[in-house]
Design a protein around this motif. Structure first.
Motif, PDB file in Angstrom:
ATOM      1  N   ARG A  11       0.845  -1.183   0.000  1.00 24.44           N
ATOM      2  CA  ARG A  11       0.000   0.000   0.000  1.00 24.44           C
ATOM      3  C   ARG A  11       0.881   1.233   0.000  1.00 24.44           C
ATOM      4  O   ARG A  11       1.905   1.293   0.662  1.00 24.44           O
ATOM      5  N   GLY A  12       0.477   2.248  -0.721  1.00 24.34           N
ATOM      6  CA  GLY A  12       1.285   3.457  -0.870  1.00 24.34           C
ATOM      7  C   GLY A  12       1.573   4.172   0.431  1.00 24.34           C
ATOM      8  O   GLY A  12       2.679   4.646   0.655  1.00 24.34           O
ATOM      9  N   ASN A  13       0.592   4.230   1.340  1.00 24.52           N
ATOM     10  CA  ASN A  13       0.809   4.990   2.563  1.00 24.52           C
ATOM     11  C   ASN A  13       1.846   4.336   3.468  1.00 24.52           C
ATOM     12  O   ASN A  13       2.538   5.021   4.207  1.00 24.52           O
ATOM     13  N   LEU A  15       4.528   2.664   2.384  1.00 21.25           N
ATOM     14  CA  LEU A  15       5.819   3.014   1.791  1.00 21.25           C
ATOM     15  C   LEU A  15       6.157   4.482   2.050  1.00 21.25           C
ATOM     16  O   LEU A  15       7.304   4.812   2.354  1.00 21.25           O
ATOM     17  N   ASP A  16       5.155   5.350   1.966  1.00 15.99           N
ATOM     18  CA  ASP A  16       5.373   6.770   2.269  1.00 15.99           C
ATOM     19  C   ASP A  16       5.820   6.947   3.714  1.00 15.99           C
ATOM     20  O   ASP A  16       6.713   7.740   4.000  1.00 15.99           O
ATOM     21  N   LEU A  17       5.193   6.204   4.616  1.00 18.07           N
ATOM     22  CA  LEU A  17       5.562   6.283   6.022  1.00 18.07           C
ATOM     23  C   LEU A  17       6.994   5.814   6.236  1.00 18.07           C
ATOM     24  O   LEU A  17       7.756   6.437   6.980  1.00 18.07           O
ATOM     25  N   VAL A  19       9.483   5.892   4.093  1.00 21.27           N
ATOM     26  CA  VAL A  19      10.373   6.934   3.573  1.00 21.27           C
ATOM     27  C   VAL A  19      10.423   8.110   4.544  1.00 21.27           C
ATOM     28  O   VAL A  19      11.496   8.655   4.830  1.00 21.27           O
ATOM     29  N   ALA A  20       9.276   8.488   5.104  1.00 22.27           N
ATOM     30  CA  ALA A  20       9.233   9.600   6.049  1.00 22.27           C
ATOM     31  C   ALA A  20      10.052   9.308   7.302  1.00 22.27           C
ATOM     32  O   ALA A  20      10.758  10.180   7.813  1.00 22.27           O
TER      33      ALA A  20
END
Length: 146
Positions: A11-13, A15-17, A19-20
């Motif tokens: 899920r994209g979120n 992966l975004d988390l 990276v963050a």
């Protein structure tokens, strides 16, 4: 269960988390360096010391080989109980700087999002707003009677 885990990770979120978190850790190191290497030595110089983080109160006996030492790290490593208020203040300043930078970033992001929403208004809405503003400026009441 493995398929569910793969779906969760993909899920994209998530992966975004991830990276963050990685960027946040690197950014935290930059802020720590700013605090430890630039700001705290300047503040320490004002208060009469070169290393603000070495301000402490020994709460127990100091070993003979470290008697008279002001090396916080060496005393802590030797197991001496210390009240390290200088190290705490350094971390508090670190936090304040980081919180301020995050505040500035969130504020800028909110302004950019507001501009994007304002720019997305349809042309007829923009025209009606302009007409309303002109009428207010001229003092003409809505409805044209006056």
């Amino acid at each position: 269960m493995l398929q569910e885990f793969k779906a969760f990770i993909n899920r994209g979120n998530v992966l975004d988390l991830a990276v963050a978190v990685i960027i946040g850790a690197a950014f935290g190191k930059i802020v720590s360096s700013l605090t430890d290497d630039l700001l705290m030595p300047a503040i320490g110089a004002v208060f009469g010391g070169l290393d603000f983080s070495s301000y402490f109160i020994a709460l127990g006996p100091i070993p003979a080989e470290l008697a008279g030492s002001t090396d916080y790290a060496a005393l802590k490593k030797a197991g001496v109980p210390l009240f390290g208020y200088g190290a705490f203040l350094t971390q508090a300043v670190n936090f304040i700087i980081l919180a301020f930078i995050i505040f500035v970033l969130v504020r800028a992001a909110n302004k950019a999002l507001k501009r994007a929403v304002d720019a997305a208004d349809p042309a007829d809405v923009v025209l009606l707003r302009e007409i309303r503003d002109l009428l207010k400026k001229e003092g003409t009441p809505p409805g044209g009677a006056g």
